[in-house]
Scaffold this active site. Structure first.
Site, PDB file in Angstrom:
ATOM      1  N   GLY A   1       0.832  -1.190   0.000  1.00  0.00           N
ATOM      2  CA  GLY A   1       0.000   0.000   0.000  1.00  0.00           C
ATOM      3  C   GLY A   1       0.869   1.244   0.000  1.00  0.00           C
ATOM      4  O   GLY A   1       2.039   1.205   0.392  1.00  0.00           O
ATOM      5  N   CYS A   2       0.315   2.368  -0.422  1.00  0.00           N
ATOM      6  CA  CYS A   2       1.115   3.593  -0.557  1.00  0.00           C
ATOM      7  C   CYS A   2       1.590   4.132   0.789  1.00  0.00           C
ATOM      8  O   CYS A   2       2.798   4.283   1.013  1.00  0.00           O
ATOM      9  CB  CYS A   2       0.341   4.654  -1.344  1.00  0.00           C
ATOM     10  SG  CYS A   2      -1.313   5.012  -0.702  1.00  0.00           S
ATOM     11  N   HIS A   3       0.664   4.412   1.714  1.00  0.00           N
ATOM     12  CA  HIS A   3       1.072   4.889   3.031  1.00  0.00           C
ATOM     13  C   HIS A   3       1.999   3.884   3.702  1.00  0.00           C
ATOM     14  O   HIS A   3       3.005   4.252   4.321  1.00  0.00           O
ATOM     15  CB  HIS A   3      -0.144   5.114   3.934  1.00  0.00           C
ATOM     16  CG  HIS A   3      -1.056   6.213   3.501  1.00  0.00           C
ATOM     17  ND1 HIS A   3      -0.725   7.548   3.605  1.00  0.00           N
ATOM     18  CD2 HIS A   3      -2.306   6.170   2.974  1.00  0.00           C
ATOM     19  CE1 HIS A   3      -1.735   8.289   3.175  1.00  0.00           C
ATOM     20  NE2 HIS A   3      -2.702   7.470   2.787  1.00  0.00           N
TER      21      HIS A   3
ATOM     22  N   PHE B   1       7.657  10.017  -1.957  1.00  0.00           N
ATOM     23  CA  PHE B   1       7.514   9.271  -3.211  1.00  0.00           C
ATOM     24  C   PHE B   1       6.192   9.661  -3.849  1.00  0.00           C
ATOM     25  O   PHE B   1       5.395  10.401  -3.261  1.00  0.00           O
ATOM     26  CB  PHE B   1       7.581   7.754  -2.952  1.00  0.00           C
ATOM     27  CG  PHE B   1       6.642   7.268  -1.879  1.00  0.00           C
ATOM     28  CD1 PHE B   1       5.448   6.650  -2.187  1.00  0.00           C
ATOM     29  CD2 PHE B   1       6.960   7.432  -0.526  1.00  0.00           C
ATOM     30  CE1 PHE B   1       4.582   6.197  -1.198  1.00  0.00           C
ATOM     31  CE2 PHE B   1       6.106   6.993   0.476  1.00  0.00           C
ATOM     32  CZ  PHE B   1       4.910   6.373   0.137  1.00  0.00           C
TER      33      PHE B   1
END
Length: 307
Positions: free
Chosen positions: A113-115, A278
């Site tokens: 996942g991003c976070h 990012f």
């Protein structure tokens, strides 16, 4: 020529992967006609005919798609949260210790996942090095662009009639039940889930994840932390950056359009800030998925990445 199928190519991550693979000369994309996009039989045939299948689907649909696999040679990269804490799946963050080879030798990859990518990039190495305890109670705040919320949120933020409240940053997941917390805790081996404060703001792409630390909770020094990051992140995708601040500021969209990640350490000898920056659609989603595909296919991991 490697055959690739994207199940769920109409979603934000799927569309991004599709766009980025369309020009690859070593990739042959299996694309279903619009009328067959949700047809179970057509999807099953496509999945079992490819070398690598990306699942860009809701959790339940991703689990269903995996059940369709009959060809033992098919490699799956699931971008949903469905398999990120499943021990039978490999977590797709190749920069972590031992993970590159684990991904290379696997056929089931759970794309991070991003976070979670930001948090794990900062905390997993320190746990592994023994500099912080698995019992530590941590806090994290993470700022993201609105594209991380998918098509509905993108439409809301880009609407001419968007609410006035959307003009300012908005914190969410207030009950502390964010879907990335299980993978954060699992991959880092933490005994306590962190207090997690995600914030969406009125810009399209970019993410800035910050984890504060008190020096008293650290078995080592600030320089020890920097050394861990410098020694681990020696590739071209994730890098430690000493001088990342912009005249005392730190922008969350500095990595927009890129697939890399920058790790930095700020603060002082008493209070420390660990920061990962990012693109939420790059290393936080499609860029990470393509990097994992490259590793599975045995080509340079940076092929097709914007670094």
């Amino acid at each position: 020529m490697h055959k690739v199928f994207i199940d769920g190519s109409a979603g934000t991550t799927g569309l991004k992967i599709l766009d980025r693979l369309s020009d690859r000369k070593d990739i042959s994309l299996i694309i279903l006609p619009e009328e067959q996009r949700k047809d179970l039989s057509a999807r099953k045939q496509a999945i079992n005919s490819c070398d690598v299948a990306f699942l860009c689907l809701p959790d339940a649909a991703a689990i269903e798609a995996v059940s369709l696999v009959e060809n033992p040679n098919v490699k799956i990269i699931d971008t949903s949260t469905a398999h990120r804490t499943n021990e039978k799946w490999t977590y797709g963050f190749p920069e972590l210790k031992g993970m590159f080879d684990a991904i290379k030798n696997s056929n089931r990859i759970a794309n991070p996942g991003c976070h979670a990518s930001g948090f794990i990039s900062l905390i997993n190495p320190l746990i592994d090095a023994g500099f912080i305890s698995k019992d530590i109670a941590l806090t994290c705040f993470s700022i993201t662009g609105y594209t991380g919320g998918g098509k509905k949120m993108i439409a809301e933020y880009e609407s001419a009639d968007k609410p006035r409240l959307y003009d300012a940053p908005r914190q969410y997941a207030l009950p502390q039940k964010h879907k990335h917390l299980p993978e954060i805790q699992s991959v880092c081996g933490l005994n306590n889930a962190p207090i997690f404060c995600p914030i969406v703001s009125d810009y399209d792409c970019g993410m800035e994840v910050t984890v504060p630390l008190f020096a008293k909770d650290l078995k080592g020094s600030v320089e020890d932390i920097k050394s861990v990051y410098k020694n681990l992140y020696t590739g071209s995708v994730v890098k430690y950056i000493d001088t990342a601040d912009e005249s005392g500021f730190l922008s969350a969209n500095s990595m927009k359009g890129k697939d890399g990640m920058e790790i930095s350490v700020f603060g002082n000898e008493e209070r420390i800030l660990l920061v990962s920056r990012f693109d939420n659609l790059g290393k936080g989603a499609s860029g990470a998925a393509i990097q994992n595909m490259n590793i599975l296919l045995g080509v340079d991991e940076t092929t097709g990445l914007a670094l």
